[in-house]
Design a protein around this motif. Sequence first.
Motif, PDB file in Angstrom:
ATOM      1  N   TYR A  13       0.756  -1.242   0.000  1.00  0.00           N
ATOM      2  CA  TYR A  13       0.000   0.000   0.000  1.00  0.00           C
ATOM      3  C   TYR A  13       0.787   1.293   0.000  1.00  0.00           C
ATOM      4  N   ASP A  16       1.296   3.282  -3.335  1.00  0.00           N
ATOM      5  CA  ASP A  16       0.007   3.776  -3.825  1.00  0.00           C
ATOM      6  C   ASP A  16      -0.540   4.875  -2.930  1.00  0.00           C
ATOM      7  N   TYR A  17      -0.284   4.724  -1.622  1.00  0.00           N
ATOM      8  CA  TYR A  17      -0.716   5.759  -0.676  1.00  0.00           C
ATOM      9  C   TYR A  17      -0.083   7.095  -1.026  1.00  0.00           C
ATOM     10  N   LYS A  20      -1.471   8.674  -3.902  1.00  0.00           N
ATOM     11  CA  LYS A  20      -2.905   8.927  -3.708  1.00  0.00           C
ATOM     12  C   LYS A  20      -3.770   8.071  -4.630  1.00  0.00           C
ATOM     13  N   LEU A  22      -5.201   5.143  -3.606  1.00  0.00           N
ATOM     14  CA  LEU A  22      -5.960   4.187  -2.803  1.00  0.00           C
ATOM     15  C   LEU A  22      -7.376   4.690  -2.543  1.00  0.00           C
ATOM     16  N   SER A  23      -8.254   3.751  -2.217  1.00  0.00           N
ATOM     17  CA  SER A  23      -9.609   4.148  -1.848  1.00  0.00           C
ATOM     18  C   SER A  23      -9.593   4.721  -0.427  1.00  0.00           C
ATOM     19  N   PRO A  24     -10.573   5.550  -0.096  1.00  0.00           N
ATOM     20  CA  PRO A  24     -10.618   6.179   1.242  1.00  0.00           C
ATOM     21  C   PRO A  24     -10.612   5.146   2.365  1.00  0.00           C
ATOM     22  N   GLU A  25     -11.241   3.996   2.161  1.00  0.00           N
ATOM     23  CA  GLU A  25     -11.273   2.974   3.203  1.00  0.00           C
ATOM     24  C   GLU A  25      -9.874   2.454   3.489  1.00  0.00           C
ATOM     25  N   VAL A  26      -9.127   2.194   2.418  1.00  0.00           N
ATOM     26  CA  VAL A  26      -7.768   1.668   2.591  1.00  0.00           C
ATOM     27  C   VAL A  26      -6.874   2.726   3.223  1.00  0.00           C
TER      28      VAL A  26
END
Length: 83
Positions: A13, A16-17, A20, A22-26
């Motif tokens: 992650y 990708d974090y 930006k 990633l999905s908000p949940e992740v």
Amino acid sequence: MSALTCKEVILDYLADYLEKALSPEVIADLERHLAGCAACLAYLNTYKKTRDLTRQAMPQAMPDEMKAHLRRLLLRHLAEEQP
Ligand SMILES: [Zn+2]
């Protein structure tokens, strides 16, 4: 969703974090982990710094070689702390 492990954070992650992607949940899960994990937070800061330096030197994304190097460093660190 269950808590993330350090290896999931780093290997799956973190890049990708920072991009930006990633999905908000992740992102929420990731930030929850980072808030309680000094090792991942230190890695994140190192990663960011290295990436920024790399970007100043050349406008492309961080080379895969550099990512692999950083991951190896951290995984070695994690292996020492959590046998
Ligand atoms: Zn961690």
